[in-house]
Write an enzyme that holds these catalytic residues in place. Structure first.
Site, short mmCIF file in Angstrom:
data_model
loop_
_atom_site.label_atom_id
_atom_site.label_comp_id
_atom_site.label_asym_id
_atom_site.label_seq_id
_atom_site.Cartn_x
_atom_site.Cartn_y
_atom_site.Cartn_z
N ASN A 21 -78.18 125.19 68.62
CA ASN A 21 -79.09 125.25 67.64
C ASN A 21 -79.19 125.03 66.19
O ASN A 21 -79.27 126.67 66.04
CB ASN A 21 -79.82 124.57 68.65
CG ASN A 21 -81.37 123.85 68.20
OD1 ASN A 21 -82.48 124.21 68.56
ND2 ASN A 21 -80.84 123.00 66.90
N CYS A 94 -90.18 125.03 66.50
CA CYS A 94 -88.35 124.99 67.34
C CYS A 94 -88.46 126.07 68.37
O CYS A 94 -88.58 127.28 67.43
CB CYS A 94 -87.40 124.47 66.48
SG CYS A 94 -86.06 124.87 67.16
N ASN A 179 -95.10 121.13 70.47
CA ASN A 179 -94.35 119.59 70.44
C ASN A 179 -94.09 118.75 71.41
O ASN A 179 -94.67 119.73 72.50
CB ASN A 179 -93.02 119.93 69.62
CG ASN A 179 -92.28 120.69 70.00
OD1 ASN A 179 -92.44 121.05 71.05
ND2 ASN A 179 -91.04 120.17 69.62
N ARG A 237 -86.19 114.37 68.96
CA ARG A 237 -86.59 113.76 67.24
C ARG A 237 -86.09 113.91 65.75
O ARG A 237 -86.55 115.38 65.96
CB ARG A 237 -88.09 114.25 67.92
CG ARG A 237 -89.20 113.44 66.43
CD ARG A 237 -91.51 113.27 66.82
NE ARG A 237 -91.38 115.00 66.44
CZ ARG A 237 -92.10 115.72 66.54
NH1 ARG A 237 -93.32 114.68 67.15
NH2 ARG A 237 -92.47 117.40 66.72
N CYS A 245 -82.52 123.11 72.61
CA CYS A 245 -83.87 122.25 72.08
C CYS A 245 -84.56 123.83 72.68
O CYS A 245 -84.30 123.72 74.01
CB CYS A 245 -84.43 121.11 71.92
SG CYS A 245 -85.64 120.94 71.88
N THR A 247 -88.04 124.60 72.64
CA THR A 247 -89.17 123.81 73.63
C THR A 247 -88.28 123.25 74.63
O THR A 247 -89.77 122.71 75.79
CB THR A 247 -89.75 123.28 72.73
OG1 THR A 247 -89.18 122.09 71.98
CG2 THR A 247 -90.85 124.23 71.33
#
Length: 306
Positions: A21, A94, A179, A237, A245, A247
């Site tokens: 990421n 993030c 999030n 998103r 990712c 989270t």
């Protein structure tokens, strides 16, 4: 033809990633630079820019309203992670990014973190506490919650997801980690491979602020040596499919543990295309369960914008 927005010439930057990421990182302690969404998207463009899943700007917490609010209860949270998705939209949090953010601050000499010490970082999802771990850094991500707890309790799902590559809509569970996330369970690795994430999954009903969508496959056996294991792909998103990712890994562990029922472990390994992340559930002082995310963080390059 669209016009490429002017970018700040002479701007130093770093490029880093956490399990693939990847992020562009910029130091702007006093908050002097105001990146427009178009500039962020241009910087993060894979072919015409530096390339990245997002832009992280290191600013003093006192320069932003969200940071000043955090300083009122935690005066030592001097640094704020101002994070933008690759399309220029603002993101709350993030999990991979905050690890890379702390690593960047250390590399820049803006922060010290010795031994068992922790550092508190401001984000739009609130205060995050970061410490060193065996594989890099561990982040206290705070509490998790179901977006629709009544539906989670009665049906173990609250929405349907229409995905290119899957013949029918799949039930999903909405988890918030600061999030929004929508977690879909798949039957096996073949289904996980069949998912085509070049197209945005359609969540029904549509979340008002969008959502990250995680596709998870439990390992066989699910638990080994007291640790749960799942494989995951994710559509972020404002970004698209990413190699990882943070989270999302937390949300995947939350949902899978819930589906597994009583006796499911508190420690999980989440395998993503970019590597493996650790997720652990810990009791919180207020009685709410908290999630810890651990994994590597790497700075791979530095440069200056032309």
């Amino acid at each position: 033809m669209s016009t490429i927005p002017a970018l700040p010439s002479g701007l130093p930057f770093a490029k880093g990633h956490g399990t693939g990421n990847d992020f562009i990182l910029v130091s702007d302690p006093t908050g002097e630079r105001d990146f427009t969404p178009e500039q962020v998207a241009s910087l993060c463009h894979r072919h015409r820019g530096i390339g990245g899943d997002g832009l992280i700007v290191a600013v003093h917490s006192s320069t932003l309203p969200e940071g000043r609010a955090i300083l009122q209860s935690c005066p030592d949270a001097q640094w704020f992670m101002d994070y933008r998705n690759a399309d220029g939209s603002v993101s709350e949090m993030c999990g991979n990014g905050v690890r890379v953010f702390v690593h960047f601050l250390l590399a820049e000499g803006l922060l010290e973190l010795d031994g068992a010490a922790t550092v508190r970082i401001g984000t739009r999802a609130g205060l995050k506490t970061v410490s060193r771990s065996a594989d890099g850094y561990a982040v206290d991500m705070g509490p998790w919650w179901f977006e629709f707890p009544d539906l989670a309790a009665s049906r173990a799902s609250d929405s349907l997801v229409d995905t290119v590559g899957l013949s029918v809509n799949r039930p999903a569970l909405s988890v918030n980690m600061g999030n929004p996330h929508t977690v879909v369970a798949l039957a096996d690795a073949a289904e996980l491979q069949a998912v085509a994430l070049t197209a945005q999954p359609q969540v029904l009903p549509a979340p008002p602020n969008g959502t990250n969508v995680e596709y998870v496959v439990p390992a066989e056996p699910l638990v080994e040596h007291g640790v749960g294991r799942v494989a995951m792909r994710v559509y972020e998103r404002g970004v698209g499919e990413t190699l990882s990712c943070g989270t999302g890994a937390c949300a995947a562990a939350v949902a899978t543990r819930y589906w597994a029922g009583s006796g499911a472990p508190d420690a999980w390994w989440v395998e993503v295309p970019g590597g493996v992340l650790g997720v652990r559930f810990n009791p919180g002082p207020d009685g709410r369960e908290r999630v810890e995310l651990s994994g590597p963080a790497v700075i791979v390059a530095r440069g200056v914008l032309n």
